[in-house]
Design a protein around this motif. Structure first.
Motif, short mmCIF file in Angstrom:
data_model
loop_
_atom_site.label_atom_id
_atom_site.label_comp_id
_atom_site.label_asym_id
_atom_site.label_seq_id
_atom_site.Cartn_x
_atom_site.Cartn_y
_atom_site.Cartn_z
N GLU A 232 0.79 -1.23 0.00
CA GLU A 232 0.00 0.00 0.00
C GLU A 232 0.82 1.28 0.00
O GLU A 232 0.26 2.36 -0.22
CB GLU A 232 -0.94 0.02 1.20
CG GLU A 232 -0.24 -0.02 2.55
CD GLU A 232 -1.23 -0.04 3.71
OE1 GLU A 232 -0.93 0.61 4.73
OE2 GLU A 232 -2.27 -0.69 3.60
N SER A 233 2.13 1.21 0.23
CA SER A 233 2.95 2.43 0.23
C SER A 233 3.12 2.97 -1.18
O SER A 233 3.07 2.23 -2.16
CB SER A 233 4.32 2.14 0.85
OG SER A 233 4.20 1.73 2.20
N ARG A 234 3.34 4.29 -1.26
CA ARG A 234 3.53 4.95 -2.54
C ARG A 234 4.72 5.90 -2.45
O ARG A 234 5.02 6.43 -1.37
CB ARG A 234 2.27 5.75 -2.93
CG ARG A 234 1.03 4.87 -3.08
CD ARG A 234 -0.22 5.72 -3.30
NE ARG A 234 -1.42 4.89 -3.35
CZ ARG A 234 -1.92 4.38 -4.47
NH1 ARG A 234 -1.34 4.64 -5.63
NH2 ARG A 234 -3.00 3.63 -4.44
N TRP A 235 5.38 6.12 -3.57
CA TRP A 235 6.41 7.14 -3.62
C TRP A 235 5.73 8.50 -3.67
O TRP A 235 4.72 8.66 -4.36
CB TRP A 235 7.31 6.97 -4.85
CG TRP A 235 7.98 5.62 -4.95
CD1 TRP A 235 7.90 4.76 -6.01
CD2 TRP A 235 8.85 5.01 -4.00
NE1 TRP A 235 8.64 3.64 -5.77
CE2 TRP A 235 9.24 3.76 -4.54
CE3 TRP A 235 9.31 5.36 -2.74
CZ2 TRP A 235 10.09 2.89 -3.87
CZ3 TRP A 235 10.16 4.50 -2.05
CH2 TRP A 235 10.54 3.28 -2.61
N ARG A 236 6.25 9.46 -2.96
CA ARG A 236 5.63 10.78 -2.87
C ARG A 236 5.49 11.40 -4.25
O ARG A 236 6.44 11.49 -5.02
CB ARG A 236 6.45 11.69 -1.97
CG ARG A 236 5.86 13.09 -1.81
CD ARG A 236 6.65 13.90 -0.81
NE ARG A 236 6.58 13.32 0.53
CZ ARG A 236 7.22 13.84 1.59
NH1 ARG A 236 7.95 14.95 1.45
NH2 ARG A 236 7.10 13.25 2.77
N GLY A 237 4.25 11.82 -4.54
CA GLY A 237 3.98 12.50 -5.79
C GLY A 237 3.91 11.60 -7.01
O GLY A 237 3.83 12.10 -8.13
N GLY B 238 0.51 4.85 -8.43
CA GLY B 238 0.86 3.45 -8.30
C GLY B 238 1.47 3.13 -6.95
O GLY B 238 1.70 4.01 -6.10
N LEU B 239 1.73 1.85 -6.74
CA LEU B 239 2.31 1.36 -5.49
C LEU B 239 3.83 1.33 -5.59
O LEU B 239 4.40 1.07 -6.65
CB LEU B 239 1.79 -0.04 -5.19
CG LEU B 239 0.27 -0.16 -5.02
CD1 LEU B 239 -0.14 -1.62 -4.84
CD2 LEU B 239 -0.20 0.66 -3.82
N ALA B 240 4.48 1.57 -4.47
CA ALA B 240 5.94 1.60 -4.44
C ALA B 240 6.52 0.21 -4.69
O ALA B 240 6.00 -0.80 -4.20
CB ALA B 240 6.43 2.14 -3.10
N ALA B 241 7.60 0.15 -5.44
CA ALA B 241 8.31 -1.09 -5.71
C ALA B 241 9.80 -0.77 -5.84
O ALA B 241 10.18 0.36 -6.15
CB ALA B 241 7.79 -1.76 -6.97
N VAL B 242 10.63 -1.78 -5.60
CA VAL B 242 12.08 -1.59 -5.62
C VAL B 242 12.71 -2.70 -6.44
O VAL B 242 12.34 -3.88 -6.31
CB VAL B 242 12.67 -1.60 -4.19
CG1 VAL B 242 14.19 -1.45 -4.24
CG2 VAL B 242 12.06 -0.49 -3.35
N LEU B 243 13.66 -2.34 -7.27
CA LEU B 243 14.42 -3.28 -8.09
C LEU B 243 15.84 -3.33 -7.57
O LEU B 243 16.56 -2.32 -7.59
CB LEU B 243 14.39 -2.84 -9.56
CG LEU B 243 15.13 -3.71 -10.58
CD1 LEU B 243 14.49 -5.09 -10.68
CD2 LEU B 243 15.15 -3.02 -11.94
#
Length: 298
Positions: free
Chosen positions: A187-192, A195-200
């Motif tokens: 459920e977290s999002r990058w500010r501004g 979509g949902l936050a994801a990390v590669l």
């Protein structure tokens, strides 16, 4: 001999309670019991590009068995991990039953392990050599374990994930065929950013957590990421879920090409199908993809 990709989705409705004070995190009993009971085939066997092949529900004499938030498969060997750091391992027999059932608890993890919030394990990877990675909510951490959860080997709190919400940690952790890792927030999002936050991650997130790049994943409206898995051809399938009151669930499977996973990208999956009535609906939280000889399931 021909093979068919079998999608296996296992999860249990989560009705977790919070543990506080001196109450110890519950553990499995000393006698492992688990049964796979066949589900009746639905009246409609296709949903989009999905075809119903078989289904099973988990039953056990141990009241703690349930709340599975992640699973992994290597051939016919399955590992289920619940959101309290307890795991179940078994082999899928030719007739669809569970053999060699084993229960256990993670040997180490965030915090003392006394409370549930210390072992809020939500995602799981099992490598080809048996090495295991677990993603923890609340701690927003990734831990690596020796095969069979024999011992903890390394852990890290990746800087890119530290500000993720307490209930928005690494809900899904998946390893690409080229060795990179991907973590999806629930459920977290990058500010501004939409979509949902994801990390590669360029490599093992438990060893080199700073070698990471941000991107966003856009699920279907009202849905959130529950899990993801790598297909034999390298593509990803993403399991999305939607919670409808009172305690009703809808699930969706989407296909993602690994080439779309780039720093700063907004990634959208291609819908494969939805798990809705008359198919059994539940709070599905895990997905794996494995290959097998379909004749063995007859």
């Amino acid at each position: 001999m021909w093979v068919r990709t079998i999608f296996v989705i296992v999860a249990v409705l989560l009705l977790g309670t919070s543990y506080a004070g001196p109450t110890r995190l519950p553990l499995f009993g000393p006698v492992p019991t688990l049964r796979l009971v066949a589900e009746a085939a639905p009246t409609i066997r296709t949903s989009g590009r999905l075809t119903w092949l078989a289904g099973a529900r988990i039953e056990s004499d141990d009241p703690l068995v349930g709340g599975f938030s992640a699973l992994a498969a290597r051939g016919r060997h399955f590992t289920l991990l619940n959101d309290g750091g307890n795991f179940v391992r078994f082999d899928l027999g030719a007739g669809g039953g569970a053999r060699g059932v084993r229960f256990g608890e993670l040997p180490d993890g965030p915090g003392t392990g006394w409370e549930k919030r210390d072992r809020d394990s939500e995602s799981l990877i099992v490598g080809e050599d048996g090495t295991m990675w677990v993603g923890f909510e609340r701690a927003n951490a990734v831990w690596r374990y020796a095969p069979g959860f024999a011992r903890a080997e390394a852990w890290a709190r990746p800087p890119t994930m530290r500000r993720w919400d307490a209930n928005g940690g690494p809900e899904s952790l998946v390893r690409l065929r080229d060795g990179r890792f991907v973590a999806f927030s629930e459920e977290s999002r990058w500010r501004g950013q939409p979509g949902l936050a994801a990390v590669l991650f360029a490599g093992d997130p438990a060893e080199a957590p700073r070698l990471a790049a941000r991107f966003s994943y856009l699920p279907a409206p009202g849905f959130a990421v529950a899990d993801a898995a790598t297909l034999p051809n390298g593509d990803l399938i993403v399991l999305e879920r939607r919670w409808l009151l009172p305690l009703r669930f809808r699930s969706r499977l989407a296909l993602v090409k690994p080439g779309a996973l780039k720093p700063g990208a907004l990634v959208r999956g291609i819908e494969l199908g939805r798990i809705v009535a008359p198919w059994p609906t539940e709070n599905y939280e895990g997905v794996v993809a494995t290959r097998d000889d379909p004749a063995e399931f007859d």
